[in-house]
Design a protein around this motif. Structure first.
Motif, PDB file in Angstrom:
ATOM      1  N   TRP A  74       0.841  -1.190   0.000  1.00  0.00           N
ATOM      2  CA  TRP A  74       0.000   0.000   0.000  1.00  0.00           C
ATOM      3  C   TRP A  74       0.879   1.244   0.000  1.00  0.00           C
ATOM      4  CZ3 TRP A  74      -1.020  -4.537   2.204  1.00  0.00           C
ATOM      5  CH2 TRP A  74      -2.291  -5.103   2.016  1.00  0.00           C
ATOM      6  N   ARG A  75       0.450   2.261  -0.703  1.00  0.00           N
ATOM      7  CA  ARG A  75       1.091   3.579  -0.676  1.00  0.00           C
ATOM      8  C   ARG A  75       0.176   4.514   0.125  1.00  0.00           C
ATOM      9  NH1 ARG A  75       1.012   6.034  -6.355  1.00  0.00           N
ATOM     10  NH2 ARG A  75      -1.198   5.982  -5.845  1.00  0.00           N
ATOM     11  N   PHE A  76       0.797   5.317   1.002  1.00  0.00           N
ATOM     12  CA  PHE A  76      -0.036   6.262   1.739  1.00  0.00           C
ATOM     13  C   PHE A  76       0.531   7.673   1.697  1.00  0.00           C
ATOM     14  CE2 PHE A  76       2.939   4.606   4.918  1.00  0.00           C
ATOM     15  CZ  PHE A  76       3.314   5.732   5.650  1.00  0.00           C
ATOM     16  N   ASP A  77      -0.393   8.609   1.659  1.00  0.00           N
ATOM     17  CA  ASP A  77      -0.127  10.035   1.842  1.00  0.00           C
ATOM     18  C   ASP A  77      -1.323  10.528   2.647  1.00  0.00           C
ATOM     19  OD1 ASP A  77      -2.198  10.555  -0.291  1.00  0.00           O
ATOM     20  OD2 ASP A  77      -0.607   9.768  -1.560  1.00  0.00           O
ATOM     21  N   SER A  78      -2.109  11.482   2.140  1.00  0.00           N
ATOM     22  CA  SER A  78      -3.353  11.839   2.830  1.00  0.00           C
ATOM     23  C   SER A  78      -4.359  10.695   2.753  1.00  0.00           C
ATOM     24  CB  SER A  78      -3.956  13.094   2.194  1.00  0.00           C
ATOM     25  OG  SER A  78      -3.052  14.177   2.271  1.00  0.00           O
ATOM     26  N   SER A  79      -4.293   9.948   1.682  1.00  0.00           N
ATOM     27  CA  SER A  79      -5.150   8.785   1.488  1.00  0.00           C
ATOM     28  C   SER A  79      -4.290   7.532   1.429  1.00  0.00           C
ATOM     29  CB  SER A  79      -5.973   8.939   0.199  1.00  0.00           C
ATOM     30  OG  SER A  79      -5.112   9.082  -0.914  1.00  0.00           O
ATOM     31  N   VAL A  80      -4.910   6.407   1.108  1.00  0.00           N
ATOM     32  CA  VAL A  80      -4.200   5.127   1.026  1.00  0.00           C
ATOM     33  C   VAL A  80      -4.611   4.428  -0.264  1.00  0.00           C
ATOM     34  CG1 VAL A  80      -3.774   2.897   2.126  1.00  0.00           C
ATOM     35  CG2 VAL A  80      -4.190   4.923   3.542  1.00  0.00           C
ATOM     36  N   ASN A 113      -0.769   9.667   6.384  1.00  0.00           N
ATOM     37  CA  ASN A 113      -1.887   8.928   6.967  1.00  0.00           C
ATOM     38  C   ASN A 113      -1.452   7.505   7.312  1.00  0.00           C
ATOM     39  OD1 ASN A 113      -4.398   8.086   7.790  1.00  0.00           O
ATOM     40  ND2 ASN A 113      -5.338   8.131   5.769  1.00  0.00           N
ATOM     41  N   ILE A 114      -0.589   7.383   8.323  1.00  0.00           N
ATOM     42  CA  ILE A 114      -0.105   6.072   8.753  1.00  0.00           C
ATOM     43  C   ILE A 114      -1.263   5.208   9.235  1.00  0.00           C
ATOM     44  CG2 ILE A 114       1.336   4.860  10.447  1.00  0.00           C
ATOM     45  CD1 ILE A 114       3.222   7.299  10.344  1.00  0.00           C
ATOM     46  N   SER A 115      -2.181   5.801   9.984  1.00  0.00           N
ATOM     47  CA  SER A 115      -3.303   5.032  10.546  1.00  0.00           C
ATOM     48  C   SER A 115      -4.131   4.396   9.434  1.00  0.00           C
ATOM     49  CB  SER A 115      -4.182   5.924  11.417  1.00  0.00           C
ATOM     50  OG  SER A 115      -4.789   6.957  10.643  1.00  0.00           O
ATOM     51  N   GLY A 116      -4.386   5.155   8.367  1.00  0.00           N
ATOM     52  CA  GLY A 116      -5.164   4.604   7.260  1.00  0.00           C
ATOM     53  C   GLY A 116      -4.470   3.447   6.585  1.00  0.00           C
ATOM     54  N   SER A 117      -3.131   3.516   6.491  1.00  0.00           N
ATOM     55  CA  SER A 117      -2.391   2.424   5.856  1.00  0.00           C
ATOM     56  C   SER A 117      -2.435   1.173   6.722  1.00  0.00           C
ATOM     57  CB  SER A 117      -0.944   2.847   5.585  1.00  0.00           C
ATOM     58  OG  SER A 117      -0.150   2.822   6.749  1.00  0.00           O
ATOM     59  N   GLY A 144       5.607  11.318  11.032  1.00  0.00           N
ATOM     60  CA  GLY A 144       4.574  10.766  11.897  1.00  0.00           C
ATOM     61  C   GLY A 144       3.218  11.125  11.326  1.00  0.00           C
ATOM     62  N   GLN A 145       2.174  10.679  11.978  1.00  0.00           N
ATOM     63  CA  GLN A 145       0.816  10.954  11.508  1.00  0.00           C
ATOM     64  C   GLN A 145       0.561  12.459  11.477  1.00  0.00           C
ATOM     65  OE1 GLN A 145      -1.605   8.422  10.921  1.00  0.00           O
ATOM     66  NE2 GLN A 145      -3.328   9.778  10.507  1.00  0.00           N
ATOM     67  N   THR A 146       0.243  12.991  10.303  1.00  0.00           N
ATOM     68  CA  THR A 146      -0.151  14.394  10.190  1.00  0.00           C
ATOM     69  C   THR A 146      -1.588  14.536   9.702  1.00  0.00           C
ATOM     70  OG1 THR A 146       0.739  14.567   7.940  1.00  0.00           O
ATOM     71  CG2 THR A 146       2.209  15.175   9.760  1.00  0.00           C
ATOM     72  N   SER A 147      -2.149  13.486   9.139  1.00  0.00           N
ATOM     73  CA  SER A 147      -3.539  13.501   8.716  1.00  0.00           C
ATOM     74  C   SER A 147      -4.452  13.458   9.935  1.00  0.00           C
ATOM     75  CB  SER A 147      -3.831  12.315   7.804  1.00  0.00           C
ATOM     76  OG  SER A 147      -5.218  12.185   7.580  1.00  0.00           O
ATOM     77  N   SER A 148      -5.541  14.192   9.871  1.00  0.00           N
ATOM     78  CA  SER A 148      -6.509  14.203  10.977  1.00  0.00           C
ATOM     79  C   SER A 148      -7.509  13.057  10.864  1.00  0.00           C
ATOM     80  CB  SER A 148      -7.265  15.537  10.980  1.00  0.00           C
ATOM     81  OG  SER A 148      -7.992  15.715   9.771  1.00  0.00           O
ATOM     82  N   LEU A 149      -7.295  12.176   9.883  1.00  0.00           N
ATOM     83  CA  LEU A 149      -8.250  11.094   9.648  1.00  0.00           C
ATOM     84  C   LEU A 149      -8.127   9.953  10.644  1.00  0.00           C
ATOM     85  CD1 LEU A 149      -8.095  10.903   5.744  1.00  0.00           C
ATOM     86  CD2 LEU A 149      -9.835  11.999   7.168  1.00  0.00           C
ATOM     87  N   GLY A 150      -7.070   9.936  11.445  1.00  0.00           N
ATOM     88  CA  GLY A 150      -6.927   8.846  12.404  1.00  0.00           C
ATOM     89  C   GLY A 150      -5.721   9.032  13.283  1.00  0.00           C
TER      90      GLY A 150
END
Length: 236
Positions: A74-80, A113-117, A144-150
């Motif tokens: 999986w590749r992640f940035d703001s999304s996964v 978005n580490i959490s999403g990955s 580290g996690q910078t996205s607010s999604l998780g």
């Protein structure tokens, strides 16, 4: 972190048939979910170096474990984004499919978005039809996690609670935060620069596949070679 003796023994037992060339069971030893950071902090040039390091490391390590590992990417940035659905790597053709998918992976930028990955890899590893002894998620990141999604720590804890054995981390550079690792025998490896990613990743992959740290793996190889030598001497 507590030392899990049972898991270590299982890893050693799994490694010994590989060393002596014995036949393997139909189930793979480990399903490995590789999640790769493509966020803005990395930049296009470093992302290319990281991507090439993955291809080289997999080509160097995986042939020794054909038939004993399944890998998804999986590749992640703001999304996964799913780069390669989890597949058993039985031979060079399978490995070529995996590494080509990684080589074709484009840099995207964005937040981290580490959490999403972790969520995506956990859902795949727990939900697919592959039979395995261990299920491990391997996150590479320079931050580290910078996205607010998780939250990466929460996602890792939830994945372990759902049945994932470990979430490990390859931290790249001084800004990497691998504090989210979780599960039995979970560990992190640091590459000081992107140029060091390949060597760090190769050490990490061997440890994740065999279930034991590299010094112990090397010791087992020494025991195996000594045993083979003794057997040959007895037959002489």
């Amino acid at each position: 972190m507590k030392f899990n003796f049972r898991k270590s023994i299982m890893g050693i037992a799994a490694a010994l048939p590989l060393l002596f060339g014995a036949s393997q069971a139909s189930a793979v030893e480990v399903e490995l979910g590789l999640t790769i950071d493509a966020s803005g902090s990395i930049g296009s040039t470093n992302f290319t170096t990281q991507r090439n390091a993955y291809v080289a490391a997999l080509n160097n390590v995986i042939p020794s474990f054909f038939g004993d590992i399944a890998i998804g990417v999986w590749r992640f940035d703001s999304s996964v984004d799913l780069i390669q659905d989890t597949m058993v790597i039985n031979d060079a053709a399978d490995l070529a499919i995996l590494t080509t998918a990684i080589q074709n992976m484009a840099y995207t930028g964005g937040l981290t978005n580490i959490s999403g990955s972790i969520d995506a890899a956990a859902n795949n590893l727990l939900g697919n039809a592959i039979d395995s002894t261990r299920q491990v998620i391997d996150v590479s990141t320079d931050g580290g996690q910078t996205s607010s999604l998780g939250n990466a720590n929460t996602a890792a804890a939830n994945a372990v609670a759902a049945g994932i054995d470990a979430i490990n981390c390859l931290g790249i550079g001084t800004g990497a935060n691998c504090g989210f690792i979780a599960g039995s025998g979970a560990f992190s490896v640091t590459a000081n620069t992107f140029a060091e990613v390949q060597n760090a990743l190769e050490r990490k992959l061997r440890r994740e596949i065999t279930g034991v740290p590299e010094p112990i793996t090397l010791a087992l190889m020494g025991i195996a070679l000594a045993g083979i030598g003794a057997t040959r001497r007895r037959k002489a």
